[in-house]
Scaffold this active site. Sequence first.
Site, short mmCIF file in Angstrom:
data_model
loop_
_atom_site.label_atom_id
_atom_site.label_comp_id
_atom_site.label_asym_id
_atom_site.label_seq_id
_atom_site.Cartn_x
_atom_site.Cartn_y
_atom_site.Cartn_z
N HIS A 70 35.00 -26.12 45.63
CA HIS A 70 33.69 -26.53 46.10
C HIS A 70 33.63 -26.65 47.52
O HIS A 70 32.57 -26.22 48.19
CB HIS A 70 33.20 -27.92 45.00
CG HIS A 70 32.19 -28.29 45.82
ND1 HIS A 70 31.94 -29.39 46.54
CD2 HIS A 70 30.66 -27.93 45.31
CE1 HIS A 70 30.59 -29.69 46.67
NE2 HIS A 70 29.91 -29.08 46.10
N GLU A 73 33.36 -23.47 49.31
CA GLU A 73 32.05 -23.20 49.32
C GLU A 73 31.14 -23.46 50.19
O GLU A 73 30.64 -22.70 50.97
CB GLU A 73 31.56 -23.28 47.62
CG GLU A 73 30.24 -22.79 47.53
CD GLU A 73 29.21 -24.04 46.94
OE1 GLU A 73 28.31 -24.57 47.51
OE2 GLU A 73 29.74 -24.85 45.81
N HIS A 74 31.32 -24.78 50.60
CA HIS A 74 30.26 -25.52 51.59
C HIS A 74 31.01 -24.81 52.92
O HIS A 74 29.89 -24.34 53.78
CB HIS A 74 30.76 -26.81 51.58
CG HIS A 74 29.89 -27.73 50.93
ND1 HIS A 74 28.88 -28.57 51.22
CD2 HIS A 74 29.57 -27.55 49.39
CE1 HIS A 74 28.44 -29.32 50.28
NE2 HIS A 74 28.49 -28.59 49.00
N GLU A 145 27.18 -36.22 48.29
CA GLU A 145 26.99 -35.38 47.17
C GLU A 145 27.72 -35.89 45.92
O GLU A 145 27.24 -36.16 44.88
CB GLU A 145 27.45 -34.00 47.30
CG GLU A 145 27.07 -32.87 46.21
CD GLU A 145 27.54 -31.48 46.41
OE1 GLU A 145 27.96 -31.26 47.49
OE2 GLU A 145 27.10 -30.66 45.77
#
Lengths: 429, 417
Positions: A70, A73-74, A145
């Site tokens: 993840h 991905e960022h 997040e």
Amino acid sequence: MHNIQVNISKELGETTYITKLSNGLTVYICKKEGFEKKIGLFGTKYGSLTNDFVDITTGNRIKVPDGIAHFLEHKLFEKEGANALDLFSKMGVTSNAYTSFDQTVFFFETIDKFEASIEMLVKLIKEPYFTDENVNKEQGIIGQEISMYDDDPNFTVYFNALRAMYKNHPIRIDIAGTIESISHINKELLYTCYNTFYSPQNMFFIVVGDVDIEQTIDLIESNIKKYEKNEYINNDIIKYNVEEPNQIYKKEIVKQMDIYMPLLCIGYKLDVVDEYQNIKRQIMCEIISDLYFSKISDFYEEEYKKGFISDEISFDYEGTDNFSHVIISSSSTKIEELKKDIIKYIEEIKDQNINEENFELIKRKKIGYNEFSADNLNSSYRRIIEHALYGEELYSDIKILNEITKEDIKDFLNILSNDKQVISIVKEK
Amino acid sequence: MSNIYKINNKKFKSIYFSINFTIPVNVNEISQYSLLSAVLSKSCKRYKTQKDIQKYLYSLYGANFDVNIEKFGDLYNIEFRCECINKQFLPDNEDVVNDILHFLYDIIFNPNMSNGVFDLDIIQREKEFVINKIREVKDDKLRYGIRKSEEIMCQGEPFSTYVYGNEEDIKSIDNVKLSEKYKELFTNSCITFIISGNLSGYEDIEDRVNKIFSDKLDSKLDYKDLIYNKKLEHDNDEIIESQKTTQSVLTYGLRIKNVKDDDFYKLSIYNAILGGTPSSKLFQNFREKESLAYTVRSRYYRFKDIIIIYSGIQKENYEKAKTVIEEQINLIKEGKVTDEEFNASKESIISDLKEWNDSKIALSKMFISNMFATKNENLSLDDMIEKMKNVTKQDVIDIAKNISIEKIFFLRGDINA
């Protein structure tokens, strides 16, 4: 000219064209005539479940921190200080990216900037740019997040059901990791994961919309070729799976949060099956959900009258090549009573005959739903991603739907066993 | 009947039917109409229960139905909506459109009443349903923060009430009151029937509607006369609440003064520059540069002349977050907007508009929203795009001078991460 395989679905009125580029990347184009919007997706068969594998650059086995897929991905959706969402937004194009258990996908949606968007998407993914400084900055954003998910009762009740079912499997871990685990992520680790899992053989490119097939393939290929020298060709990704017992880990997890409406998940851990069976289970669960839990069921009506439920009860299947389970979710101010009723009901329906009239109604509904889904571009690419990941024939879901019998449904209900059942509850403080 | 509007496009396979009752309301009436909508959506004379309703819809190839409630500023809108498949895509070209129209007629005009009132048990059950919806707002903290801002920004105006109403009012409604409200639904509303989607093979759709509904859909009120923004005076204020969560929510309520016709276009672009897109000042500075949040956005309320900024932050960053938000607001006022920022925002708004063409529901929503907001039922998507294109950077900087901070709301999370 490319060698193109053509898949037609008469039911959905759409055609998908599949080709493999010389570097091994598979390209899918789903033609939707008359639509203004065009969607482009670039994805990899790599998600939060993979955290123990052989580093392609060194040949050594490596364990990476939770949440790194993840995090990657960022960081990929960023170019030299500019966020990709912003780069696309400046062109008037909407974009986003997501990471799940088994995939990371980057996409854009555009009306009239299709070529420039393809160019931008390929550039972003094929030209990683990680620095200590930008890794550091992202820890702050992702930290918020993670806090957001921590406060989200729906997210919590679902993950606790997984944590109750699985003892060692990485499905227990939050996709974004924890504030602690992401503090161990650095740029070197990001490059390791990138080089290992973002090779063309492990990726897929999907376009949905009213586009010219040959031109679009050429466009993708010419953009991909610009970055050929950066590529690791990786045919044999080696991943290590942990040993997961067949048994559940914990029977029940209850968490208190600052909320009003209590939430419930009842999970059943199942044996892992092949992709054809996964698709079949998926469709059977949709039918079960309709037959036994939707508003056409006697059960829903009774529970509604009693005031035990106010929204739908969902009955969902999730399964890949390394996990398989059913999760029943609902919310109720009378959560304990509802829990008891559902558990008792599951046992009852195992022995009951299927209501013929409702079974026929559901078939009629499904015919309509396939048509509705054809009006929505998103349902087209979701099916293609499943196919790209697990290889079962495209549109096989529509064929399987027609093959499912009442006996299949009963057989499936009977594999939901009490000793594989877990409970997750989130309730008010 | 003149209030049927068709939006036809043959790229779709389905058709959306939307019958809207738009009602001028006071604060208590919102609760009454919300409860009425819940009762009407679950039962009628012919289909007594949700099960009867759903079984019938399944038999029409899974047609979708619900009753949607929303606010157009201070007006309340109850939308009875159905979605079905065009006959050319169904087995043996079976046509379900008349069935759908009859069904909608039954739901609206043949309610499950005896001796002129609704059944007490049904009302009781739906009161619980609505009260749960009201109490659930706090479970999603960002949504709660936004809701609270709407409430404090518009105190005394109907818009400040939650779309489901408020608990005390819901509890006090009896069956006589509810039955009265049912009658007023027809005597005190503007009725708009929108049919959007693939209408090929349905060239006679107006005749079909007229045959089934005859004069029942004639509006008593004209949309041109309905006032959607009461514009009371409000003070500046800062409010702090606490809760047991790890994240805190910070919202800013901005007031826009002296709004004129067509300022909508300028304000849409202003909002995009401030916090409406990933190119916006808030996303760039609050999130990307200062890493203060994962979520930060601003939302422009066309019917109320307000903008709400919302973000999820760490409580320690409260003061810093306030400084950064206020800086972004001031930058636009001072004219510090680059051509790139301006063009990106404009492009992004225009492409959003174009995208509406791909959704029959979005087209229907856009139509009714424009009708009430601009008092013009002939505004096309192309007209809107043209007007958006004509907005200049100077227009945005000028309009920024009419925008000021009015309310700050902080929902402090008291669990330490």
